[in-house]
Design a protein around this motif. Structure first.
Motif, short mmCIF file in Angstrom:
data_model
loop_
_atom_site.label_atom_id
_atom_site.label_comp_id
_atom_site.label_asym_id
_atom_site.label_seq_id
_atom_site.Cartn_x
_atom_site.Cartn_y
_atom_site.Cartn_z
N ILE A 225 43.92 77.12 20.53
CA ILE A 225 45.34 76.73 20.05
C ILE A 225 45.86 75.38 20.72
N ILE A 226 45.93 75.73 22.20
CA ILE A 226 46.35 74.72 23.13
C ILE A 226 45.73 73.40 23.13
N ARG A 227 44.19 73.66 23.17
CA ARG A 227 43.32 72.42 23.28
C ARG A 227 43.34 71.63 21.74
N GLU A 228 43.41 72.51 20.56
CA GLU A 228 43.53 71.40 19.50
C GLU A 228 44.92 70.98 19.31
N SER A 229 46.04 71.32 19.76
CA SER A 229 47.26 70.87 19.58
C SER A 229 47.54 69.30 20.49
N PHE A 230 46.60 69.40 21.35
CA PHE A 230 46.67 68.04 22.23
C PHE A 230 45.36 67.14 21.96
N ASN A 231 44.44 67.58 21.22
CA ASN A 231 43.34 66.66 20.82
C ASN A 231 43.82 65.33 20.05
N GLN A 232 44.90 65.47 19.36
CA GLN A 232 45.49 64.25 18.52
C GLN A 232 46.89 64.30 18.66
N ARG A 233 47.37 63.94 20.03
CA ARG A 233 48.86 64.11 20.07
C ARG A 233 49.99 63.59 19.17
N ARG A 234 49.54 62.48 18.33
CA ARG A 234 50.35 62.06 17.40
C ARG A 234 50.55 62.78 16.32
N LYS A 235 49.63 63.79 15.98
CA LYS A 235 49.73 64.52 14.83
C LYS A 235 50.65 65.73 15.23
N THR A 236 51.20 66.27 13.83
CA THR A 236 52.19 67.44 13.98
C THR A 236 51.19 68.74 14.58
N LEU A 237 51.90 69.59 15.10
CA LEU A 237 51.16 70.83 15.58
C LEU A 237 50.30 71.46 14.12
N ALA A 238 51.07 71.56 13.12
CA ALA A 238 50.57 72.13 12.01
C ALA A 238 49.29 71.49 11.67
N ASN A 239 49.25 70.26 11.58
CA ASN A 239 48.23 69.40 11.08
C ASN A 239 47.12 69.25 12.25
N GLY A 240 47.39 69.45 13.41
CA GLY A 240 46.35 69.64 14.29
C GLY A 240 45.64 70.66 14.26
N LEU A 241 46.21 71.77 14.09
CA LEU A 241 45.72 73.12 14.03
C LEU A 241 44.86 73.27 12.69
N ASN A 242 45.32 72.76 11.71
CA ASN A 242 44.68 72.95 10.41
C ASN A 242 43.36 71.97 10.29
N ASN A 243 43.35 70.90 11.02
CA ASN A 243 42.10 70.03 11.08
C ASN A 243 41.19 70.50 12.14
#
Length: 299
Positions: A225-243
C-alpha cells in the motif's frame, strides 16, 4: 600504523598498490579524521561490541573500529582491495576481512557465529547506488541489529528521516521508520572524500526499534500500500491504490477504508503517517479476510 584518515597516507597506499577506483563499485574513500571520529562517536562502539563493516575500502574506518570494538568483520566486494586491507590492518588481531557481496551473505548466520544471539552494530560507507537495497535487506532479513551507522547521499538521509507532507517524505521514509529511529549525526561535504563525489553526504544513525512502533496484521500488505501510494504522488490515495497492479481491492472498498481512517476520501498518500498507513492496511486486511474472493495481493 599510519592513520589512513590523513589524505597523504591514503594517497601513499593507493600509489604503492597502483590502485584504480572502479566506478561500478561507487568507491569514494573518506579522508577526514574529524568525520571518522564523528562516525565512531555516533555508532557508540564499545569494547564488548561486534561490528559488521560494509565496504571498508583500504581500511580507513576499519582501523578506527578495531581500536574501539571487540571484533570487526569487514566485508569488501572488490578483490583488488583485499591485499591492501591485509597490509593496513595487519597490526589488529580483532578483525576479519571477507571478500564478498554483502547482498549475497547470510548475515544472520554471521551474527550468530560471532555474537551469539546478541544484536550487532553495523557501520558502512555505502556506494550510493546500492544504499537502499543494503539497508532494507538488513532490516527485512530480521538480522539481530542494534544500530546501523551509515554514510549515505545527503538527499537519501533527508528522505529517511522525513515527516508526512514534506517534499522528501516517501516510501523509504516509512520503511526505515517502521524498523528504526533515524537521526542525522553529521553532514559531510564532497571534499572529505577521495575521489570527490558530485553530491553532499551525511552520516545517519538508524537505531533499531525493539518492537515496531505500529501494530500491523499483514506487513507485506502495508508495504505494498505504501509503495503504490507514492508511485504516482500527484494522484489521490484512492486512485493510486485502485490503479495498482498488485492490489485488487475494489474502488468502493478503498474509499470506505480511507473514510474509516477519519480522513477525506481525496487525501494524498504523502500526508498519511506511518500509524495511518498501518491502520489502513489493517482495515483492508480485515476486508480481504471477510471478502477474500474480491481481494488479492500478489507476492
Amino acid at each position: 600504523m599510519a592513520d589512513l584518515g590523513n589524505p597523504r597516507n591514503t594517497i601513499a597506499v593507493l600509489q604503492k598498490y597502483q590502485f584504480h577506483f572502479q566506478k561500478k563499485f561507487g568507491q569514494n574513500f573518506l579522508i577526514d579524521p574529524h568525520v571518522l571520529d564523528k562516525i565512531i562517536a555516533a555508532a557508540d562502539i564499545g569494547r564488548e561490541d561486534f561490528v559488521l563493516e560494509i565496504g571498508p575500502g583500504i581500511g580507513t574506518m576499519t582501523q578506527y573500529l578495531c581500536e574501539c570494538a571487540r571484533e570487526v568483520v569487514a566485508v569488501e566486494i572488490d578483490k583488488n582491495l583485499i591485499p591492501i586491507l591485509e597490509t593496513t590492518l595487519k597490526e589488529y588481531d580483532n578483525v576479519e576481512v571477507v571478500n564478498s557481496d554483502i547482498l549475497k551473505m547470510d548475515i544472520a548466520k554471521l551474527a550468530r557465529e560471532k555474537n551469539g544471539q546478541k544484536p550487532i552494530k553495523v557501520v558502512a560507507n555505502l556506494p550510493y547506488y546500492i544504499t537502499t537495497p543494503i539497508i532494507m535487506g538488513l532490516f527485512e532479513s530480521h538480522v539481530p541489529i542494534e544500530k546501523i551507522t551509515v554514510m549515505v547521499q545527503k538527499e537519501v538521509a533527508d528522505r529517511m528521516q522525513a515527516s508526512p507532507g514534506s517534499k522528501d517524505y516517501g516510501a523509504l521514509s516509512l520503511a526505515v521508520q517502521y524498523y528504526a529511529a533515524p537521526e542525522i549525526a553529521a553532514n559531510v561535504p564532497p571534499n572529505c572524500f577521495m575521489p570527490r563525489p558530485a553530491v553532499g553526504s551525511a552520516v545517519i544513525c538508524l537505531t533499531r526499534h525493539k518492537e515496531p512502533p505500529v501494530k500491523v496484521t499483514d506487513e507485506k500488505l502495508m508495504f505494498a500500500i505504501i509503495r503504490e501510494s507514492f508511485n504516482q504522488r500527484r494522484k489521490t490515495l484512492a486512485n493510486g491504490l485502485n490503479n495498482a497492479p498488485d492490489l485488487c481491492f475494489s474502488k468502493e472498498m478503498i474509499q470506505e477504508s480511507i473514510l474509516a481512517l477519519g480522513v477525506p476520501v481525496n487525501v494524498r498518500g504523502e500526508t498519511l503517517s506511518l500509524e495511518q498507513f498501518a491502520e489502513l492496511s489493517n482495515i483492508l486486511a480485515d476486508i480481504s479476510f471477510t471478502n477474500i474472493d474480491n481481494v488479492c495481493v500478489q507476492e
